[in-house]
Design an enzyme around this catalytic site. Structure first.
Site, PDB file in Angstrom:
ATOM      1  N   ASP A 219      -6.845  -2.095   5.454  1.00  0.00           N
ATOM      2  CA  ASP A 219      -6.629  -0.903   4.621  1.00  0.00           C
ATOM      3  C   ASP A 219      -7.475   0.310   4.992  1.00  0.00           C
ATOM      4  O   ASP A 219      -7.511   1.278   4.229  1.00  0.00           O
ATOM      5  CB  ASP A 219      -6.917  -1.248   3.153  1.00  0.00           C
TER       6      ASP A 219
ATOM      7  N   SER B 288       3.251  -5.369  -1.080  1.00  0.00           N
ATOM      8  CA  SER B 288       2.228  -5.567  -0.049  1.00  0.00           C
ATOM      9  C   SER B 288       1.462  -6.883  -0.182  1.00  0.00           C
ATOM     10  O   SER B 288       0.816  -7.295   0.769  1.00  0.00           O
ATOM     11  CB  SER B 288       1.243  -4.403  -0.039  1.00  0.00           C
TER      12      SER B 288
ATOM     13  N   HIS C 175      -5.098  -5.632  -3.281  1.00  0.00           N
ATOM     14  CA  HIS C 175      -5.172  -6.278  -1.977  1.00  0.00           C
ATOM     15  C   HIS C 175      -6.297  -7.309  -1.942  1.00  0.00           C
ATOM     16  O   HIS C 175      -7.147  -7.341  -2.810  1.00  0.00           O
ATOM     17  CB  HIS C 175      -5.375  -5.247  -0.868  1.00  0.00           C
TER      18      HIS C 175
END
Length: 178
Positions: free
Chosen positions: A122, A55, A95
């Site tokens: 998210d 990701s 992230h």
């Protein structure tokens, strides 16, 4: 071969086997103390993590080993790469911070994150929350080493490999003659 090792252990005696077990326990406790010391210095429960997904590509690859710290007072800012853990989710997520909001007259900070390789933010991962609190952040990425974490990924994907490796290492320590 195994019978020879057992005969050697019998010849050396119980004292030798107990010494080897104590050496193993000392190595294990030293590793745990080093981990805890690093956790205190870095102000995070997990100063080292392995990236498990794609990701964050191309910035961070699957299998990279990340080194984290948690700033005590400095707020997180847009662009920081963080590792966070949402209550109810066992796996931490790596992230980038895309939005922050500071509460007036408070030290609370609200954070929105997104994976570089993901199309959307998210919020869907937050279990009903709109933003993360700073308390959900495990740490901020300070450095990384590429590909070093693949061993961890292999052991998680193939648990029998993990147990076999532990058995070989433990057996080697117990059976060594020094």
């Amino acid at each position: 071969m195994f019978k020879e090792e057992l005969a050697t252990m019998k010849r050396l005696g119980v004292r030798h086997v107990l010494t080897q077990a104590l050496n193993f326990a000392m190595v294990l406790s030293t590793a745990l103390m080093m981990w805890k010391g690093l956790s205190i210095v870095c102000n995070t429960e997990s100063p080292v993590v392995v990236v498990l997904s794609e990701s964050m590509e191309p910035a961070i690859q699957r299998g990279d080993l990340l080194f984290l710290t948690m700033p005590r007072t400095a707020p997180l800012k847009h662009g920081d790469i963080t590792v966070y853990k949402v209550p109810g989710s066992p796996i931490p997520i790596v992230h980038r911070v895309i939005e922050t909001h500071d509460e007036k007259n408070s030290t609370e900070q609200w954070i929105l994150t997104k994976g570089d390789n993901n199309r959307v933010d998210d919020v869907g991962l937050y279990n009903g929350m709109k933003y993360l609190r700073r308390s959900h952040i495990v740490g901020k990425v300070q450095a990384y080493v590429p590909y070093v974490g693949y061993g961890t990924i292999l052991m998680n994907d193939y648990p029998k490999l993990k147990y076999a490796l532990l058995a070989v290492l433990g057996g080697g320590i117990l059976l060594q003659r020094e």
